[in-house]
Design a protein around this motif. Sequence first.
Motif, mmCIF file in Angstrom:
data_model
loop_
_atom_site.group_PDB
_atom_site.id
_atom_site.type_symbol
_atom_site.label_atom_id
_atom_site.label_comp_id
_atom_site.label_asym_id
_atom_site.label_seq_id
_atom_site.Cartn_x
_atom_site.Cartn_y
_atom_site.Cartn_z
ATOM 1 N N SER A 157 0.861 -1.189 0.000
ATOM 2 C CA SER A 157 0.000 0.000 0.000
ATOM 3 C C SER A 157 0.893 1.233 0.000
ATOM 4 O O SER A 157 2.071 1.158 0.334
ATOM 5 N N ASP A 193 -7.075 -8.766 -5.056
ATOM 6 C CA ASP A 193 -8.023 -7.637 -4.985
ATOM 7 C C ASP A 193 -8.576 -7.467 -3.574
ATOM 8 O O ASP A 193 -8.574 -6.366 -3.018
ATOM 9 N N GLN A 206 -5.894 -6.486 -0.944
ATOM 10 C CA GLN A 206 -5.445 -5.114 -1.204
ATOM 11 C C GLN A 206 -6.406 -4.090 -0.611
ATOM 12 O O GLN A 206 -5.992 -3.102 -0.015
ATOM 13 N N ALA A 207 -7.701 -4.348 -0.767
ATOM 14 C CA ALA A 207 -8.706 -3.421 -0.247
ATOM 15 C C ALA A 207 -8.637 -3.358 1.279
ATOM 16 O O ALA A 207 -8.625 -2.279 1.872
ATOM 17 N N ALA A 250 -5.091 -1.743 2.437
ATOM 18 C CA ALA A 250 -4.972 -0.297 2.229
ATOM 19 C C ALA A 250 -5.958 0.473 3.101
ATOM 20 O O ALA A 250 -5.603 1.438 3.776
ATOM 21 N N TRP A 284 -3.569 3.857 -0.045
ATOM 22 C CA TRP A 284 -3.976 3.447 -1.388
ATOM 23 C C TRP A 284 -3.391 2.066 -1.685
ATOM 24 O O TRP A 284 -2.243 1.778 -1.316
ATOM 25 N N PRO A 285 -4.157 1.225 -2.376
ATOM 26 C CA PRO A 285 -3.628 -0.097 -2.736
ATOM 27 C C PRO A 285 -2.446 0.041 -3.691
ATOM 28 O O PRO A 285 -2.411 0.953 -4.512
ATOM 29 N N VAL A 291 -7.153 -1.991 -8.212
ATOM 30 C CA VAL A 291 -8.007 -2.163 -7.025
ATOM 31 C C VAL A 291 -8.491 -0.799 -6.542
ATOM 32 O O VAL A 291 -7.708 0.135 -6.408
ATOM 33 N N VAL A 305 -10.600 1.318 -3.536
ATOM 34 C CA VAL A 305 -11.207 1.248 -2.202
ATOM 35 C C VAL A 305 -12.188 2.406 -2.070
ATOM 36 O O VAL A 305 -11.968 3.479 -2.632
#
Length: 338
Positions: free
Chosen positions: A120, A279, A282-283, A286, A292-293, A298, A300
């Motif tokens: 991230s 995916d 990552q959400a 982050a 941020w991813p 991806v 958010v």
Amino acid sequence: MTPIRVSIFLLAAACALPVPAQEKMLNLYSARHYQTDEALYANFSRKTGIKINRIEGKEDELLERIKNEGANSPADIFITVDAARLAQADALGLFAPVKSKVLEERIPAHLRAPDWFAFSTRARVILYNKAAVDPADVQNYEDLAHPRLKGKVCVRSGAHPYNLSLGSALIHHLGEQKTEEWARGLVANFARAPKGGDTDQIKAVAAGECGVAISNSYYIARLLRSDKPADKQAMEKVGVVWPNQKGFGTHINVSGGGMLKTAPHKEAAVLFLEYLASDEAQAYFANGNNEWPAVKTVNVENPALDALGAFKADTLNVGTLSKNTARAQKIFDRAGWR
Ligand code: FE
């Protein structure tokens, strides 16, 4: 199915499992701990059958612990924040290189070092008191050293990794001499001796004790999302600038991690790193800290980050970035940025 066919089917299914039976656990040393982590790790265990044994601690303590455990360390993965700290672990020879198509495809090249990966990103931004400072005067990091800001600048210690990483990026873009001149100008503009963390600088800007400050973006997002009336009022007084948009872009830093050289569960460790680039992970990863991813595709849903808007980020490679950290420290010491 006949019993024989069933057993062959089961055997085939067992062979397709991603991890051998003896590698059903993973020891994760993490200096990141957020509410969303529970779901993040539970999902990995559900998907792979690998149990995660989490050791949480402060960045430097965990690093010290891994060092002291030496070849017998049970640690498989080390996760921490800031490229400077990841580079420190790397310089100690703790990480093993990981070859993974998944990671190479998912994580952009500038967010990968040879032995570790960023999952991230966070930006180091300039914020200002709307009543005291004209945003036109603070559009670039370099502006913070201009004499017109005398007595107005607040920032945490120059020994902190966040500032060392920023210094490291400035050395890359401006050269050592200009970075030193910048640091001296910055120190000459201090409203007070460096103290506290980034949140303290934001609050001091809101209170008018400082006209301008430097902070990581997630501290701003955290205050923007706060339910406390005092935080809401404070943030109304503060404006945020993405620095250096017409030049090299805003300095970004990372959360990331890598597999340890001594990892007892190497296959599980690689699977975990790959999972962090998925995916779903990552959400969680982050959003847990309003970052941020690393994986560009991806998205958010984070109202505070949305409110901050889009920006041009510096694409300097994180591995290269961290190489100048020691030089940044010497420069800041000479400039008197304690
Ligand atoms: Fe932080």
